[in-house]
Scaffold this active site. Structure first.
Site, PDB file in Angstrom:
ATOM      1  N   SER A 137     -17.049  54.828  59.709  1.00 47.65           N
ATOM      2  CA  SER A 137     -18.177  55.012  60.618  1.00 47.65           C
ATOM      3  C   SER A 137     -18.636  56.449  60.502  1.00 47.65           C
ATOM      4  CB  SER A 137     -17.744  54.724  62.057  1.00 47.65           C
ATOM      5  OG  SER A 137     -18.705  55.193  62.987  1.00 47.65           O
ATOM      6  N   TYR A 150     -12.127  55.771  68.949  1.00 43.91           N
ATOM      7  CA  TYR A 150     -12.772  55.112  67.816  1.00 43.91           C
ATOM      8  C   TYR A 150     -13.023  56.108  66.692  1.00 43.91           C
ATOM      9  CZ  TYR A 150     -16.445  52.610  65.238  1.00 43.91           C
ATOM     10  OH  TYR A 150     -17.200  52.013  64.265  1.00 43.91           O
TER      11      TYR A 150
END
Length: 252
Positions: A137, A150
């Site tokens: 990501s 995350y």
């Protein structure tokens, strides 16, 4: 860019991004096994639905054995399972000192361990020319507010990608993609309001994305197919951004 004769596994294959990746691999000619905790109702000569939790090695081994029984080989693994977990996103005004340890561990396990175990399980069955693609990501490389667990997990996935690329070379190539902002069920409430308009956070993200919008799931497909196929046979240990320029923008 063709994958005829190749057998691909997509973990998290029922999610917004994973399902687009599975469809793209199939369109490129691969036989595709779609793996999720709840097996999708797909079956046919070139598609197979599999039920497995990416954190359960025994379930992954059983899924691998079904693929080998069905098609006799594994050539490609796309680790699309992952994402954030409830409780690991700080609410507005909430301090990092209030972050749940349990939720932090949960999001790290889902993304990091949930990438390692499938890579070990399915990678062990690959012949020369195998390809693994992990999903990172843009949050891995930049400090993005509220999603520390995350972000940390995806940063670890990028390091794991490079490590596996070295360990498994030259038989198996290992790369990753780093998507920018794509709307899915996990982040919808952060990006869109109840009427479908942009939240304050969503407006800030679009303002810092040179493309001026969020990504569409099918815009990941060509990069996935390329990394899985012979056109990328000299590419390993790479993290390829698919982010509309978010990572290149200074915001100024």
């Amino acid at each position: 860019m063709k994958l005829a004769g190749r057998v691909a596994i997509v973990t998290g294959g029922t999610g917004a991004l994973g399902s687009a990746m599975a469809d793209g691999l199939a369109a490129a000619g691969a036989r595709v096994a779609v793996l999720a905790r709840r097996a999708p109702e797909v079956d046919g000569p070139d598609r197979l639905g599999l039920s497995a939790d990416v954190l359960r090695r025994d379930e992954l081994v059983a899924a691998r054995d079904r693929v080998l029984e069905r098609w006799g080989r594994v050539d490609v693994l796309v680790n699309a399972a992952g994402g954030n977990v409830p409780g690991a996103t700080l609410e507005p005004g909430q301090s990092v000192f209030e972050l749940s340890e349990e939720a932090f561990r949960g999001v790290v396990d889902l993304n990091l361990v949930g990438t390692l175990l499938p890579a070990q399980t399915f990678g062990a069955a690959m012949r020369d020319g195998g390809a693994i693609v992990n999903v990172s990501s843009m949050a891995a490389a930049r400090a993005i507010t509220r999603v520390v667990g995350y972000s940390a997990a995806k940063a670890a996935v990028e390091n794991l990608t490079r490590w596996l690329a070295v360990e498994l070379a030259p038989a198996v190539r290992v790369n990753a993609i780093a998507p920018g902002f794509f709307v899915g069920e996990q982040n919808r409430r952060l990006l869109l309001d109840d009427d479908g308009g942009l939240t304050e956070r969503g407006r800030a993200i679009v303002a810092h994305t040179p493309a001026g919008r969020f990504g569409e799931a099918d815009e990941l497909v060509s990069t996935i197919v390329w990394l899985c196929g012979p056109g990328a046979r000299f590419v390993t240990g790479a993290v390829v951004p698919v982010d509309g320029g978010f990572g290149a923008s200074s915001g100024v």
